[in-house]
Design a protein around this motif. Structure first.
Motif, PDB file in Angstrom:
ATOM      1  N   ASP A  98       0.830  -1.200   0.000  1.00 27.50           N
ATOM      2  CA  ASP A  98       0.000   0.000   0.000  1.00 27.50           C
ATOM      3  C   ASP A  98       0.869   1.256   0.000  1.00 27.50           C
ATOM      4  O   ASP A  98       0.560   2.231  -0.689  1.00 27.50           O
ATOM      5  N   ILE A 101       2.450   1.750  -3.534  1.00 28.07           N
ATOM      6  CA  ILE A 101       1.440   2.208  -4.496  1.00 28.07           C
ATOM      7  C   ILE A 101       1.160   3.697  -4.301  1.00 28.07           C
ATOM      8  O   ILE A 101       1.053   4.463  -5.263  1.00 28.07           O
ATOM      9  N   THR A 196      -1.053  -3.966 -13.111  1.00 27.66           N
ATOM     10  CA  THR A 196      -1.974  -3.549 -12.054  1.00 27.66           C
ATOM     11  C   THR A 196      -1.403  -4.008 -10.724  1.00 27.66           C
ATOM     12  O   THR A 196      -1.037  -5.178 -10.572  1.00 27.66           O
ATOM     13  N   LEU A 197      -1.312  -3.107  -9.765  1.00 25.93           N
ATOM     14  CA  LEU A 197      -0.803  -3.443  -8.437  1.00 25.93           C
ATOM     15  C   LEU A 197      -1.956  -3.417  -7.456  1.00 25.93           C
ATOM     16  O   LEU A 197      -2.531  -2.362  -7.193  1.00 25.93           O
ATOM     17  N   ASP A 198      -2.290  -4.582  -6.934  1.00 27.20           N
ATOM     18  CA  ASP A 198      -3.487  -4.695  -6.107  1.00 27.20           C
ATOM     19  C   ASP A 198      -3.276  -5.552  -4.861  1.00 27.20           C
ATOM     20  O   ASP A 198      -4.168  -6.288  -4.438  1.00 27.20           O
ATOM     21  N   CYS A 199      -2.076  -5.479  -4.273  1.00 25.15           N
ATOM     22  CA  CYS A 199      -1.868  -6.139  -2.983  1.00 25.15           C
ATOM     23  C   CYS A 199      -1.160  -5.160  -2.055  1.00 25.15           C
ATOM     24  O   CYS A 199      -0.455  -4.263  -2.507  1.00 25.15           O
ATOM     25  N   THR A 200      -1.352  -5.334  -0.772  1.00 22.57           N
ATOM     26  CA  THR A 200      -0.914  -4.314   0.173  1.00 22.57           C
ATOM     27  C   THR A 200       0.329  -4.675   0.978  1.00 22.57           C
ATOM     28  O   THR A 200       0.911  -3.809   1.630  1.00 22.57           O
ATOM     29  N   ILE A 204       4.115  -7.513  -2.545  1.00 24.31           N
ATOM     30  CA  ILE A 204       4.013  -6.625  -3.714  1.00 24.31           C
ATOM     31  C   ILE A 204       5.236  -6.756  -4.619  1.00 24.31           C
ATOM     32  O   ILE A 204       5.129  -6.646  -5.843  1.00 24.31           O
ATOM     33  N   ARG A 211       4.240  -9.639 -12.873  1.00 16.12           N
ATOM     34  CA  ARG A 211       3.412  -8.920 -13.843  1.00 16.12           C
ATOM     35  C   ARG A 211       4.222  -8.183 -14.900  1.00 16.12           C
ATOM     36  O   ARG A 211       3.722  -7.979 -16.007  1.00 16.12           O
TER      37      ARG A 211
END
Length: 276
Positions: A98, A101, A196-200, A204, A211
């Motif tokens: 998080d 990001i 797309t970055l979607d982990c906290t 990561i 990806r």
């Protein structure tokens, strides 16, 4: 008449050269770049370590983005004293993912470098990462196990876990990594449009590594040496975080399998001669 024109022409050429030179930052005696470089440092209660971290950062970088994870010590105060132009981002959520990001979103540079705040990374290595990027790579992946790299901070258990997880990623996604769970990396900002970055959490770093390969981006490993944390205690837990990394790998493997199925179904359903 030409004798009067020569100084004017010379001045114009010199002025143009000055303008061109002003667009570039000298990194070494052999390398100068135009792209501005942003350094993102996620930090929570790292006031004692920041003097060491900031001291190693090269003076040619464009900006430092410090993401403060709700520190209860003087992390922000120390950062501003060390570097008055530091850009401080207050983290709203929790976790390293998080924080990164949030930091990426605040960057204005064309190149983004990820650096830990515990003193384990040497900022002088940034030149190697930037060199890899301006040389043609999209993503410069730090590796403690590439020729010239090293680590003072990994137990045998962590080394084994990292090697096994790295082997799985290489086998399942066609990567050629020598290191997986390492947070010292750099990339062109435009890469964020392709992943797309979607982990906290800590995982990561693995998600990014997977990806960028899935997106077909050009990856170059950069040898890096990891030093011991200078002050404080790491929040890393080898078993807990290793399981989280494995879950990310399995999830991404499942997504890839589903994508292949959708492609196969589409190719079967399309009538001969194409779509009308």
């Amino acid at each position: 008449m030409s004798s009067f024109l020569r100084p004017a022409v010379g001045d114009a050429v010199e002025a143009d050269a000055g303008r061109i030179a002003a667009q570039y930052r000298a990194i070494t005696s052999h390398l100068a770049i135009a792209p501005p470089v942003s350094v993102v440092i996620p930090a929570m209660n790292e006031a004692e370590n920041l003097p060491y971290v900031f001291k190693t950062l090269p003076d040619w970088i464009h900006e430092v983005v410090l993401v403060d994870g709700n520190s209860t010590d003087d992390t922000v105060t120390v950062a501003r004293e060390l570097r008055p132009d530091v850009k401080v981002v207050k983290q709203v959520g929790k976790g390293k993912g998080d924080a990164l990001i949030s930091g990426f979103a605040a960057c204005t540079g064309d190149i983004i470098v990820m650096v830990d705040a515990d003193g384990s990374a040497d900022g002088q290595e940034i030149v190697s990462y930037v060199s890899a990027l301006v040389g043609g790579a999209d993503f410069a992946k730090g590796s403690r196990f590439a020729n010239g790299g090293g680590t003072d901070d990994m137990t045998p258990v962590r080394k084994l876990g990292n090697r096994l997880l790295c082997a799985i990623v290489n086998a399942k996604f066609g990567a050629r990594y020598t290191d997986l769970c390492y947070g010292y990396n750099a990339f062109w900002r435009h890469c964020l449009d392709k992943i797309t970055l979607d982990c906290t959490g800590f995982e990561i770093e693995t998600l990014i590594n997977i990806r960028v390969v899935k997106a077909g981006l050009r990856v170059q490993e950069v040898p890096s040496h990891e030093y011991l944390r200078i002050h404080g205690v790491s929040n890393l837990n080898a078993v807990r975080d290793g399981i989280r990394v494995l879950k990310v790998i399995l999830r991404e493997k499942g997504v890839r399998r589903a994508e292949r199925r959708r492609t196969a179904d589409f190719s079967v359903s399309v009538p001969r001669g194409g779509l009308s």
